[in-house]
Design an enzyme around this catalytic site. Structure first.
Site, PDB file in Angstrom:
ATOM      1  N   CYS A  88       0.677  -1.081   0.310  1.00 59.55           N
ATOM      2  CA  CYS A  88       0.018  -0.061  -0.024  1.00 59.55           C
ATOM      3  C   CYS A  88       0.776   1.377  -0.032  1.00 59.55           C
ATOM      4  O   CYS A  88       0.285   2.373  -0.215  1.00 59.55           O
ATOM      5  CB  CYS A  88      -1.005  -0.104   1.211  1.00 59.55           C
ATOM      6  SG  CYS A  88      -2.049  -1.300   0.820  1.00 59.55           S
ATOM      7  N   HIS A 125      -3.615   7.002   2.489  1.00 60.86           N
ATOM      8  CA  HIS A 125      -3.886   5.941   1.976  1.00 60.86           C
ATOM      9  C   HIS A 125      -5.442   5.619   2.636  1.00 60.86           C
ATOM     10  O   HIS A 125      -5.530   5.539   3.824  1.00 60.86           O
ATOM     11  CB  HIS A 125      -2.988   4.868   2.464  1.00 60.86           C
ATOM     12  CG  HIS A 125      -3.251   3.116   2.096  1.00 60.86           C
ATOM     13  ND1 HIS A 125      -3.742   2.949   0.557  1.00 60.86           N
ATOM     14  CD2 HIS A 125      -3.528   2.186   2.725  1.00 60.86           C
ATOM     15  CE1 HIS A 125      -4.040   1.751   0.516  1.00 60.86           C
ATOM     16  NE2 HIS A 125      -3.841   1.278   1.878  1.00 60.86           N
ATOM     17  N   ASN A 162     -10.316  -0.159  -0.347  1.00 59.71           N
ATOM     18  CA  ASN A 162      -8.805  -0.139  -0.324  1.00 59.71           C
ATOM     19  C   ASN A 162      -8.524  -0.757  -1.818  1.00 59.71           C
ATOM     20  O   ASN A 162      -8.360  -1.943  -1.941  1.00 59.71           O
ATOM     21  CB  ASN A 162      -8.351  -0.956   0.867  1.00 59.71           C
ATOM     22  CG  ASN A 162      -6.631  -0.645   0.854  1.00 59.71           C
ATOM     23  OD1 ASN A 162      -5.987  -0.217  -0.107  1.00 59.71           O
ATOM     24  ND2 ASN A 162      -6.033  -1.384   1.831  1.00 59.71           N
TER      25      ASN A 162
HETATM   26  N1  COA Z   1     -18.400  -8.515   9.316  1.00 61.89           N
HETATM   27  C1  COA Z   1     -18.916  -8.939  10.430  1.00 61.89           C
HETATM   28  N2  COA Z   1     -18.060  -9.264  11.545  1.00 61.89           N
HETATM   29  C2  COA Z   1     -16.636  -9.335  11.053  1.00 61.89           C
HETATM   30  C3  COA Z   1     -16.134  -9.207  10.085  1.00 61.89           C
HETATM   31  C4  COA Z   1     -17.256  -8.604   9.100  1.00 61.89           C
HETATM   32  N3  COA Z   1     -16.743  -8.263   7.769  1.00 61.89           N
HETATM   33  N4  COA Z   1     -14.989  -9.223   9.864  1.00 61.89           N
HETATM   34  C5  COA Z   1     -14.462  -9.437  11.041  1.00 61.89           C
HETATM   35  N5  COA Z   1     -15.619  -9.743  12.027  1.00 61.89           N
HETATM   36  C6  COA Z   1     -15.874 -10.043  13.484  1.00 61.89           C
HETATM   37  C7  COA Z   1     -14.348 -10.827  13.893  1.00 61.89           C
HETATM   38  O1  COA Z   1     -14.378 -12.060  13.539  1.00 61.89           O
HETATM   39  C8  COA Z   1     -14.429 -10.460  15.297  1.00 61.89           C
HETATM   40  O2  COA Z   1     -15.199 -11.311  15.963  1.00 61.89           O
HETATM   41  P1  COA Z   1     -14.790 -12.164  17.234  1.00 61.89           P
HETATM   42  O3  COA Z   1     -14.687 -10.734  18.324  1.00 61.89           O
HETATM   43  O4  COA Z   1     -16.209 -12.732  17.586  1.00 61.89           O
HETATM   44  O5  COA Z   1     -13.876 -12.578  17.033  1.00 61.89           O
HETATM   45  C9  COA Z   1     -15.196  -8.797  15.469  1.00 61.89           C
HETATM   46  O6  COA Z   1     -15.686  -8.868  14.292  1.00 61.89           O
HETATM   47  C10 COA Z   1     -13.820  -8.058  15.713  1.00 61.89           C
HETATM   48  O7  COA Z   1     -13.052  -8.360  14.708  1.00 61.89           O
HETATM   49  P2  COA Z   1     -11.815  -7.308  14.724  1.00 61.89           P
HETATM   50  O8  COA Z   1     -10.852  -7.814  13.609  1.00 61.89           O
HETATM   51  O9  COA Z   1     -11.094  -6.881  15.871  1.00 61.89           O
HETATM   52  O10 COA Z   1     -12.430  -6.043  13.754  1.00 61.89           O
HETATM   53  P3  COA Z   1     -11.574  -4.499  13.873  1.00 61.89           P
HETATM   54  O11 COA Z   1     -12.365  -3.650  14.327  1.00 61.89           O
HETATM   55  O12 COA Z   1     -10.082  -4.599  13.963  1.00 61.89           O
HETATM   56  O13 COA Z   1     -11.776  -4.414  12.001  1.00 61.89           O
HETATM   57  C11 COA Z   1     -10.568  -4.301  10.240  1.00 61.89           C
HETATM   58  C12 COA Z   1     -11.241  -5.387  11.225  1.00 61.89           C
HETATM   59  C13 COA Z   1      -9.690  -5.332   9.109  1.00 61.89           C
HETATM   60  C14 COA Z   1     -11.596  -3.460   9.448  1.00 61.89           C
HETATM   61  C15 COA Z   1      -9.468  -3.469  10.906  1.00 61.89           C
HETATM   62  O14 COA Z   1      -8.771  -4.254  11.760  1.00 61.89           O
HETATM   63  C16 COA Z   1      -8.429  -3.016  10.005  1.00 61.89           C
HETATM   64  O15 COA Z   1      -8.799  -1.901   9.182  1.00 61.89           O
HETATM   65  N6  COA Z   1      -7.125  -3.189  10.141  1.00 61.89           N
HETATM   66  C17 COA Z   1      -5.910  -2.629   9.266  1.00 61.89           C
HETATM   67  C18 COA Z   1      -6.189  -2.715   7.664  1.00 61.89           C
HETATM   68  C19 COA Z   1      -4.922  -1.730   7.198  1.00 61.89           C
HETATM   69  O16 COA Z   1      -4.649  -0.623   7.674  1.00 61.89           O
HETATM   70  N7  COA Z   1      -4.247  -2.703   6.376  1.00 61.89           N
HETATM   71  C20 COA Z   1      -2.911  -1.888   5.934  1.00 61.89           C
HETATM   72  C21 COA Z   1      -2.975  -1.284   4.559  1.00 61.89           C
HETATM   73  S1  COA Z   1      -3.491  -2.633   3.512  1.00 61.89           S
END
Ligand code: COA
Length: 331
Positions: free
Chosen positions: A115, A256, A286
């Site tokens: 990214c 980004h 993204n």
């Molecule tokens: N729909 C519903 N629930 C979902 C889900 C979806 N699409 N994806 C994950 N969950 C659930 C998980 O299973 C988890 O459940 P649990 O608590 O029972 O295990 C819960 O939601 C929370 O998951 P978590 O991973 O903690 O969510 P989050 O708030 O961290 O959001 C992302 C997930 C991926 C959106 C976030 O972590 C993120 O943006 N990460 C960084 C991305 C990034 O910057 N990448 C670098 C550049 S590419």
């Protein structure tokens, strides 16, 4: 830096494929909801390229850049393509674009920094210009993320979209515009939190790698989120300090587009009002290497981005790779 000339962006364009995949479409594919996706990421929909490859996303953007600047492809000297989804391992996507547009006097190459690829490519192109070696460098950021996303994995399939964008870099002797400064970083200890394990020389494609899904992007979202918030905010604040600037001196933050919460944290750390932050993650998700040039293109086309404005580009991605670039808009 003691310079006689700077590199400046003289044209910018982008392309998104027609097909839209909404959060409601995803509700039918995996166990998720529109509300969850919107609240946790800020994404409403993303565009998907149904047929074709990354070069098909890049070529319309590159052609738009040439048209905007009123030059022929033969005038292009270097093509740098930032992508994690090249059409093929080789030849480079730069070669495919070079042939398609008829840039017969250009050389070029692909650059992979996830990214942060567009920022790394932009600085590489800028150095080519500053050195005096070249006068017209095309920098492309394009990704067909749908080609490496597992649409049965709700953790990742909600996040990504397809798009291509391009800028033209040229020299300027007006030292009040162009690319002023950059801070670029790489920390490979983050490699196991965001990667595509299969297909390369470590795990060459086999029935087993495909059956295990190693050809898909994997992300430990929570782990990446924490470092992304800190990394992007730190480097954006650092580039301001280094140049004796404060948030009030910045006209636009171009972050980004990975997650709206990461963008908000970065803006708040820089002391920036939300009205000064380019955000289009809601419409595209993204798009990896295309996010930053696509923002520049949209804001330029709508007339909100104006000559002389001070801009900070900021990114965080796999590697980990991250960085910030300070520039003054010149068109
Ligand atoms: N729909 C519903 N629930 C979902 C889900 C979806 N699409 N994806 C994950 N969950 C659930 C998980 O299973 C988890 O459940 P649990 O608590 O029972 O295990 C819960 O939601 C929370 O998951 P978590 O991973 O903690 O969510 P989050 O708030 O961290 O959001 C992302 C997930 C991926 C959106 C976030 O972590 C993120 O943006 N990460 C960084 C991305 C990034 O910057 N990448 C670098 C550049 S590419």
């Amino acid at each position: 830096m003691n310079q006689k000339q700077r590199a400046t962006i003289t044209a910018v364009d982008h392309y998104v494929p027609e097909k839209i995949l909404t959060n409601f479409d995803l509700e039918k594919m995996v166990e998720t909801t529109n509300d969850w996706i919107l609240e946790r990421t800020g994404i409403r929909e993303r565009h998907i390229l149904e047929k074709g490859a990354t070069s098909d996303l890049a070529i319309p953007a590159v052609q738009g850049v040439l048209k905007q600047r009123g030059i022929s492809a033969e005038e292009i000297e270097v093509i740098i393509v930032a992508t994690v989804t090249p059409d093929m391992f080789f030849p480079s996507t730069a070669a495919i674009i070079q042939d398609a547009i008829g840039a017969k006097n250009a050389w070029g190459f692909d650059m992979e920094a996830a990214c942060s690829g567009f920022l790394f490519a932009l600085m590489t192109g800028a150095r080519f210009i500053e050195s005096g070696a070249y006068k017209k460098v095309l920098v492309v950021g394009a990704d067909k993320m749908s080609s490496i996303v597992d649409y049965t994995d709700r953790n990742t399939c909600i996040l990504f979209g397809d798009a291509g964008a391009a800028v033209l870099l040229e020299p300027t002797e007006n030292l009040n515009e162009g690319i002023f400064d950059s801070i670029l970083r790489l920390d490979g200890s983050g490699k196991e939190f965001l990667y595509m394990k299969g297909g390369g020389s470590l795990n060459p494609p086999s029935h087993q790698t495909v059956d295990s899904g190693l050809h898909y992007l994997f992300q430990d979202g929570k782990a990446v989120f924490k470092v992304a918030v800190k990394g992007m905010a730190d480097v954006s604040a650092e580039i301001l300090e280094k140049n004796n600037l404060a948030g009030k001196d910045v006209d636009w933050l171009v972050p980004h587009q990975a997650n709206l919460r990461i963008i908000d944290a970065c803006a708040s750390r820089m002391g920036l009002d939300a009205s000064k932050v380019m955000i289009n993650i809601d419409r595209y998700g993204n798009t990896t290497d295309a996010t930053i040039p696509m923002c520049l293109s949209e804001w330029h086309k709508s007339g909100q981005l104006k000559k002389g404005q001070t801009i900070v580009l900021s990114s965080f991605g796999a590697g980990y790779s991250w960085g910030a670039i300070l520039l003054k808009w010149g068109i």
